[in-house]
Scaffold this motif. Structure first.
Motif, PDB file in Angstrom:
ATOM      1  N   ASP A 123     -20.737 -21.180  61.693  1.00  0.00           N
ATOM      2  CA  ASP A 123     -19.747 -21.726  62.627  1.00  0.00           C
ATOM      3  C   ASP A 123     -18.446 -22.075  61.911  1.00  0.00           C
ATOM      4  O   ASP A 123     -17.342 -21.848  62.449  1.00  0.00           O
ATOM      5  N   ILE A 124     -18.545 -22.636  60.716  1.00  0.00           N
ATOM      6  CA  ILE A 124     -17.342 -22.974  59.957  1.00  0.00           C
ATOM      7  C   ILE A 124     -16.568 -21.703  59.613  1.00  0.00           C
ATOM      8  O   ILE A 124     -15.336 -21.651  59.742  1.00  0.00           O
ATOM      9  N   ALA A 125     -17.290 -20.663  59.198  1.00  0.00           N
ATOM     10  CA  ALA A 125     -16.630 -19.395  58.883  1.00  0.00           C
ATOM     11  C   ALA A 125     -15.945 -18.814  60.118  1.00  0.00           C
ATOM     12  O   ALA A 125     -14.839 -18.260  60.031  1.00  0.00           O
ATOM     13  N   SER A 126     -16.561 -18.980  61.280  1.00  0.00           N
ATOM     14  CA  SER A 126     -15.980 -18.480  62.530  1.00  0.00           C
ATOM     15  C   SER A 126     -14.695 -19.222  62.872  1.00  0.00           C
ATOM     16  O   SER A 126     -13.693 -18.620  63.258  1.00  0.00           O
ATOM     17  N   LEU A 127     -14.722 -20.551  62.718  1.00  0.00           N
ATOM     18  CA  LEU A 127     -13.521 -21.349  62.998  1.00  0.00           C
ATOM     19  C   LEU A 127     -12.404 -21.020  62.010  1.00  0.00           C
ATOM     20  O   LEU A 127     -11.234 -20.925  62.388  1.00  0.00           O
ATOM     21  N   GLN A 128     -12.746 -20.844  60.753  1.00  0.00           N
ATOM     22  CA  GLN A 128     -11.740 -20.486  59.755  1.00  0.00           C
ATOM     23  C   GLN A 128     -11.112 -19.130  60.077  1.00  0.00           C
ATOM     24  O   GLN A 128      -9.915 -18.935  59.911  1.00  0.00           O
ATOM     25  N   ALA A 129     -11.919 -18.203  60.575  1.00  0.00           N
ATOM     26  CA  ALA A 129     -11.405 -16.887  60.933  1.00  0.00           C
ATOM     27  C   ALA A 129     -10.445 -16.960  62.117  1.00  0.00           C
ATOM     28  O   ALA A 129      -9.541 -16.126  62.251  1.00  0.00           O
TER      29      ALA A 129
END
Length: 228
Positions: free
Chosen positions: A40-46
């Motif tokens: 989820d963190i990687a998705s938000l960063q993207a």
């Protein structure tokens, strides 16, 4: 809970913190696995979220970052658009322009499919029947409210009797057909309500309110039986 809701909860959780928080702590609070949290963190960063940190160190949302488009559901966009368009047709020129500007800012950060709701609304607002004089009065009233200053005006009651008033403005109520000012009246030594379409020669004075407007609002609510 949908994935969008989960991502929003994660963003809100990070927003509340000033120091980095361990991924394991975030995962426990959100009720997800550590693997899901990292994804989820990687998705938000993207998507552009300014989340700094890494596994083993902790995560923190960079100060000043605004929530990404996922903060608004379709119904929320419809509600914001409906409210802004209602204001556009029933407020003074300055407030109407502010409502339009707010919609433009919202549209700029929305995904295309949700921004389309603003151009092709499903909920429509009929034009208001606001008189030009009422708009001019509202502008002066808002100035007095925002700056916590006394207000003076000439007022005609329902029978046409005219009087000069000096008041301590509390708030403006927007009703379907009229706009009403709640204020402490120095002439009547009590809280009174004044229709804006019956007010003329309206001016915010240099005199500050004797008490903070917040205190007056509490007193007015008590006097109207709106508390307790």
């Amino acid at each position: 809970m949908s994935r969008a809701e989960r991502l929003l909860d994660l963003m809100q959780n990070l927003r509340r913190r000033r120091a980095p928080v361990a991924g394991s702590a975030l995962a426990d609070e959100l009720g997800v696995s550590l693997r899901t949290l990292y994804r989820d963190i990687a998705s938000l960063q993207a998507q552009g979220a300014a989340i700094e940190g890494e596994a083993g160190f902790g995560y923190v949302l960079k100060p000043g970052f605004d929530l990404p488009p996922l903060m608004f559901t379709l119904e929320e966009v419809e509600a914001l658009a409906l409210g802004a368009r209602w204001i556009e047709g029933r407020a003074d020129q300055g407030l109407s322009r502010a409502a339009g500007d707010a919609l433009a800012k919202i549209a700029a950060v929305l995904p295309p499919e949700r921004a389309a709701v603003l151009d092709w609304p499903t909920l429509l607002v009929a034009a208001g029947a606001q008189a030009e004089a009422e708009g001019a009065a509202l502008s002066a009233v808002r100035k007095a409210l925002n700056e916590e200053r006394k207000l003076k005006f000439a007022y005609a009651d329902k029978d046409g009797r005219r009087s000069q008033r000096k008041v301590w403005p509390v708030a403006v109520g927007f009703f379907e057909q009229v706009r009403m000012l709640a204020a402490w009246c120095e002439t009547r030594v009590a809280f009174r309500h004044f229709r804006l379409d019956r007010m003329t020669e309206v001016a915010a004075l240099d005199e500050r309110l004797p008490r903070p407007r917040r205190t007056l609002l509490i007193d007015w609510r008590r006097a109207e039986g709106l508390e307790g």
